[in-house]
Motif scaffolding. Structure first.
Motif, PDB file in Angstrom:
ATOM      1  N   GLY A  86       4.426  -1.302  -2.666  1.00  0.00           N
ATOM      2  CA  GLY A  86       4.852  -2.247  -1.972  1.00  0.00           C
ATOM      3  C   GLY A  86       5.081  -3.635  -2.697  1.00  0.00           C
ATOM      4  O   GLY A  86       5.708  -4.614  -2.106  1.00  0.00           O
ATOM      5  N   THR A  87       4.782  -3.664  -4.049  1.00  0.00           N
ATOM      6  CA  THR A  87       4.948  -4.625  -4.858  1.00  0.00           C
ATOM      7  C   THR A  87       6.305  -4.986  -5.044  1.00  0.00           C
ATOM      8  O   THR A  87       6.748  -6.231  -5.146  1.00  0.00           O
ATOM      9  N   ALA A  88       7.240  -4.012  -5.088  1.00  0.00           N
ATOM     10  CA  ALA A  88       8.633  -4.146  -5.318  1.00  0.00           C
ATOM     11  C   ALA A  88       9.276  -5.123  -4.034  1.00  0.00           C
ATOM     12  O   ALA A  88      10.253  -5.843  -4.549  1.00  0.00           O
ATOM     13  N   SER A  89       8.914  -4.683  -2.821  1.00  0.00           N
ATOM     14  CA  SER A  89       9.626  -5.497  -1.737  1.00  0.00           C
ATOM     15  C   SER A  89       8.888  -6.887  -1.858  1.00  0.00           C
ATOM     16  O   SER A  89       9.649  -8.062  -1.648  1.00  0.00           O
ATOM     17  N   SER A  90       7.644  -7.101  -2.083  1.00  0.00           N
ATOM     18  CA  SER A  90       7.085  -8.501  -2.171  1.00  0.00           C
ATOM     19  C   SER A  90       7.772  -9.391  -3.298  1.00  0.00           C
ATOM     20  O   SER A  90       8.171 -10.529  -3.024  1.00  0.00           O
ATOM     21  N   VAL A  91       7.652  -8.772  -4.626  1.00  0.00           N
ATOM     22  CA  VAL A  91       8.414  -9.588  -5.416  1.00  0.00           C
ATOM     23  C   VAL A  91       9.807  -9.866  -5.606  1.00  0.00           C
ATOM     24  O   VAL A  91      10.500 -10.844  -5.700  1.00  0.00           O
ATOM     25  N   SER A  92      10.386  -8.689  -5.337  1.00  0.00           N
ATOM     26  CA  SER A  92      12.031  -9.094  -5.128  1.00  0.00           C
ATOM     27  C   SER A  92      12.435  -9.877  -3.954  1.00  0.00           C
ATOM     28  O   SER A  92      13.138 -10.757  -4.040  1.00  0.00           O
ATOM     29  N   SER A  93      11.735  -9.961  -2.965  1.00  0.00           N
ATOM     30  CA  SER A  93      12.002 -10.726  -1.856  1.00  0.00           C
ATOM     31  C   SER A  93      11.356 -12.188  -2.060  1.00  0.00           C
ATOM     32  O   SER A  93      12.349 -13.170  -1.786  1.00  0.00           O
ATOM     33  N   ALA A  94      10.554 -12.348  -2.931  1.00  0.00           N
ATOM     34  CA  ALA A  94       9.987 -13.950  -3.460  1.00  0.00           C
ATOM     35  C   ALA A  94      11.123 -14.391  -4.208  1.00  0.00           C
ATOM     36  O   ALA A  94      11.578 -15.466  -4.366  1.00  0.00           O
ATOM     37  N   ILE A 223       6.175 -14.748   2.672  1.00  0.00           N
ATOM     38  CA  ILE A 223       6.805 -13.417   3.078  1.00  0.00           C
ATOM     39  C   ILE A 223       5.825 -12.559   3.417  1.00  0.00           C
ATOM     40  O   ILE A 223       5.808 -11.759   4.512  1.00  0.00           O
ATOM     41  N   ALA A 224       4.398 -12.621   2.970  1.00  0.00           N
ATOM     42  CA  ALA A 224       3.325 -11.744   3.239  1.00  0.00           C
ATOM     43  C   ALA A 224       2.867 -12.241   4.582  1.00  0.00           C
ATOM     44  O   ALA A 224       2.815 -11.461   5.530  1.00  0.00           O
ATOM     45  N   SER A 225       2.838 -13.681   4.869  1.00  0.00           N
ATOM     46  CA  SER A 225       2.407 -13.929   6.230  1.00  0.00           C
ATOM     47  C   SER A 225       3.532 -13.823   7.293  1.00  0.00           C
ATOM     48  O   SER A 225       2.920 -13.188   8.476  1.00  0.00           O
ATOM     49  N   LEU A 226       4.611 -13.582   7.158  1.00  0.00           N
ATOM     50  CA  LEU A 226       5.707 -13.259   7.995  1.00  0.00           C
ATOM     51  C   LEU A 226       5.521 -11.754   8.121  1.00  0.00           C
ATOM     52  O   LEU A 226       5.633 -11.196   9.444  1.00  0.00           O
ATOM     53  N   ALA A 227       5.434 -10.802   7.291  1.00  0.00           N
ATOM     54  CA  ALA A 227       5.178  -9.436   7.474  1.00  0.00           C
ATOM     55  C   ALA A 227       4.016  -9.290   8.053  1.00  0.00           C
ATOM     56  O   ALA A 227       3.935  -8.242   9.251  1.00  0.00           O
ATOM     57  N   PHE A 228       2.855 -10.159   8.020  1.00  0.00           N
ATOM     58  CA  PHE A 228       1.691  -9.912   8.859  1.00  0.00           C
ATOM     59  C   PHE A 228       1.894 -10.095  10.290  1.00  0.00           C
ATOM     60  O   PHE A 228       1.363  -9.287  11.145  1.00  0.00           O
ATOM     61  N   LEU A 229       2.952 -10.873  10.567  1.00  0.00           N
ATOM     62  CA  LEU A 229       3.121 -11.451  12.112  1.00  0.00           C
ATOM     63  C   LEU A 229       4.082 -10.301  12.542  1.00  0.00           C
ATOM     64  O   LEU A 229       4.528 -10.458  13.579  1.00  0.00           O
ATOM     65  N   GLY A 230       4.611  -9.478  11.593  1.00  0.00           N
ATOM     66  CA  GLY A 230       5.463  -8.480  12.350  1.00  0.00           C
ATOM     67  C   GLY A 230       7.112  -8.744  12.036  1.00  0.00           C
ATOM     68  O   GLY A 230       7.981  -8.382  12.601  1.00  0.00           O
ATOM     69  N   TYR A 231       7.379  -9.756  11.123  1.00  0.00           N
ATOM     70  CA  TYR A 231       8.757 -10.343  11.124  1.00  0.00           C
ATOM     71  C   TYR A 231       9.478  -9.730   9.706  1.00  0.00           C
ATOM     72  O   TYR A 231      10.447  -9.979   9.378  1.00  0.00           O
ATOM     73  N   GLY A 232       8.658  -8.708   9.274  1.00  0.00           N
ATOM     74  CA  GLY A 232       9.258  -7.852   7.971  1.00  0.00           C
ATOM     75  C   GLY A 232       9.485  -6.555   8.381  1.00  0.00           C
ATOM     76  O   GLY A 232       9.617  -6.226   9.663  1.00  0.00           O
ATOM     77  N   ASP A 233       9.744  -5.701   7.326  1.00  0.00           N
ATOM     78  CA  ASP A 233      10.234  -4.252   7.744  1.00  0.00           C
ATOM     79  C   ASP A 233       8.855  -3.535   8.346  1.00  0.00           C
ATOM     80  O   ASP A 233       7.855  -3.770   8.228  1.00  0.00           O
ATOM     81  N   PRO A 234       9.356  -2.616   9.365  1.00  0.00           N
ATOM     82  CA  PRO A 234       8.297  -1.951  10.057  1.00  0.00           C
ATOM     83  C   PRO A 234       7.733  -0.790   9.223  1.00  0.00           C
ATOM     84  O   PRO A 234       8.228  -0.519   8.264  1.00  0.00           O
ATOM     85  N   PRO A 235       6.472  -0.132   9.575  1.00  0.00           N
ATOM     86  CA  PRO A 235       5.855   0.717   9.077  1.00  0.00           C
ATOM     87  C   PRO A 235       7.033   2.003   9.153  1.00  0.00           C
ATOM     88  O   PRO A 235       7.694   2.205   9.839  1.00  0.00           O
ATOM     89  N   PRO A 236       7.168   3.092   7.891  1.00  0.00           N
ATOM     90  CA  PRO A 236       5.896   3.042   6.823  1.00  0.00           C
ATOM     91  C   PRO A 236       6.075   2.154   5.648  1.00  0.00           C
ATOM     92  O   PRO A 236       5.720   2.624   4.521  1.00  0.00           O
ATOM     93  N   ALA A 237       6.733   1.167   5.793  1.00  0.00           N
ATOM     94  CA  ALA A 237       6.801   0.082   4.737  1.00  0.00           C
ATOM     95  C   ALA A 237       5.539  -0.361   4.296  1.00  0.00           C
ATOM     96  O   ALA A 237       4.655  -0.220   4.965  1.00  0.00           O
ATOM     97  N   SER A 238       5.544  -0.723   2.891  1.00  0.00           N
ATOM     98  CA  SER A 238       4.028  -1.120   2.366  1.00  0.00           C
ATOM     99  C   SER A 238       3.965  -2.584   1.783  1.00  0.00           C
ATOM    100  O   SER A 238       3.713  -2.750   0.823  1.00  0.00           O
ATOM    101  N   ASP A 239       4.597  -3.452   2.581  1.00  0.00           N
ATOM    102  CA  ASP A 239       4.666  -4.878   2.194  1.00  0.00           C
ATOM    103  C   ASP A 239       3.229  -5.324   2.372  1.00  0.00           C
ATOM    104  O   ASP A 239       2.526  -4.941   3.265  1.00  0.00           O
ATOM    105  N   TRP A 240       2.684  -6.362   1.314  1.00  0.00           N
ATOM    106  CA  TRP A 240       1.357  -6.610   1.456  1.00  0.00           C
ATOM    107  C   TRP A 240       1.010  -7.232   2.702  1.00  0.00           C
ATOM    108  O   TRP A 240      -0.255  -6.801   3.157  1.00  0.00           O
ATOM    109  N   GLY A 241       1.721  -7.968   3.130  1.00  0.00           N
ATOM    110  CA  GLY A 241       1.252  -8.524   4.593  1.00  0.00           C
ATOM    111  C   GLY A 241       1.255  -7.446   5.775  1.00  0.00           C
ATOM    112  O   GLY A 241       0.272  -7.571   6.568  1.00  0.00           O
ATOM    113  N   LEU A 242       2.343  -6.511   5.478  1.00  0.00           N
ATOM    114  CA  LEU A 242       2.078  -5.424   6.673  1.00  0.00           C
ATOM    115  C   LEU A 242       0.777  -4.663   6.466  1.00  0.00           C
ATOM    116  O   LEU A 242       0.152  -4.104   7.342  1.00  0.00           O
ATOM    117  N   LEU A 243       0.301  -4.391   5.196  1.00  0.00           N
ATOM    118  CA  LEU A 243      -0.852  -3.650   4.945  1.00  0.00           C
ATOM    119  C   LEU A 243      -1.849  -4.466   5.491  1.00  0.00           C
ATOM    120  O   LEU A 243      -3.069  -3.635   6.021  1.00  0.00           O
TER     121      LEU A 243
END
Length: 282
Positions: A86-94, A223-243
């Motif tokens: 999930g680091t690739a998604s978090s770092v590239s998005s940032a 971006i992790a906060s947005l993923a936590f709220l469901g604004y990122g990729d859905p599972p089975p993605a492994s963004d840090w906020g989604l985890l």
């Protein structure tokens, strides 16, 4: 005399570089952590042999151990592998967010500070409007308008950072424009755009680098906060906020939240410490 002067200048340059490279241990540790995170994002398969998607149901919800460093989730997937991938998604998005903020905000600040007049007034008012809106709220508005994906969350985060880069760049351009060497360049017959490109932009951009590094860490958090709220990729993605969002539903197994949250916090703090060091280092 020339030889002595050159020798003295050379020693002074070497001394300056030595002072610049001499960093506190906490900064060196921050660089090491950041380098590890970047390595995770580039080649995650070198750091774990487990799949971030396929799990073993019989191994579900195991605690941290030598075999599974961060434990396993409710589907038996290795949590360390999911964090690493999930680091690739978090770092590239940032990184995308920072590039948007630097390019758009830098261009606005550059034009406003260099041209002045009504251009400065209009662009300055635009920046004031953007600054009046809370950054996270602006990011939520943008990502809601363009769609719920991680790349859209990165774009939204970048848009929310435009005003900050614009204001800092404008202030630096105005300060540099009033310098003696810029006035000398004007008097020697240099064109406005040559002076902008050759003199003002390199000097004004020196303050942008620490801000860009700081914004990189903040973008990871947003971006992790947005993923936590469901604004990122859905599972089975492994963004840090989604985890973290998935882990909060399993409170009896706290490592599902602690592991990705710890990596996120350590990364952001490390990047922020590097930014502070860059700001203090000329």
């Amino acid at each position: 005399m020339t030889f002595v002067a050159n020798s003295t200048l050379s020693r002074g340059s070497r001394s300056g570089w030595a002072e610049a490279l001499r960093m506190p241990p906490i900064v060196a540790l921050s660089f090491l952590i950041t380098a590890t995170i970047i390595a995770w994002s580039i080649a995650p398969q070198l750091f774990t042999a487990y799949s971030p998607v396929v799990g073993v149901p019989a191994d579900k919800l195991l605690g941290p151990s030598a075999e599974h460093w961060f434990g396993t989730d409710h589907l038996g997937r290795d949590l360390y592998a999911r964090v690493v991938y999930g680091t690739a998604s978090s770092v590239s998005s940032a990184l995308v967010a920072v590039v948007i903020g630097v390019l758009a905000g830098g261009l606005i600040g550059l034009l406003a500070g260099f041209l002045g007049g009504w251009v400065d007034v209009v662009l300055a008012r635009l920046v004031d409007v953007l600054l009046s809106i809370p950054k996270f709220l602006l990011a939520v508005i943008v990502v809601t308008a363009i769609g719920f994906e991680t790349i859209n969350a990165a774009i939204a985060t970048g848009v929310s950072a435009v005003a900050i880069f614009a204001r800092v760049t404008r202030a630096e351009v105005i300060k540099t424009r009033q310098a003696t060497f810029v006035e000398a360049a004007f008097l020697s017959g240099g064109s406005r755009w040559f002076i902008l490109w050759r003199h003002i932009l390199p000097n004004a951009s020196r303050s942008v680098l620490p801000l860009a590094v700081l914004q990189f860490g903040e973008s990871i958090l947003v971006i992790a906060s947005l993923a936590f709220l469901g604004y990122g990729d859905p599972p089975p993605a492994s963004d840090w906020g989604l985890l973290i969002s998935i882990g909060k539903d399993y409170l009896k197994w706290p490592w599902l939240v602690y592991a990705p949250a710890f990596i996120t916090i350590v990364t952001v703090l490390s990047v922020n410490r590097i930014s502070r060091w860059l700001r203090k280092t000329d």
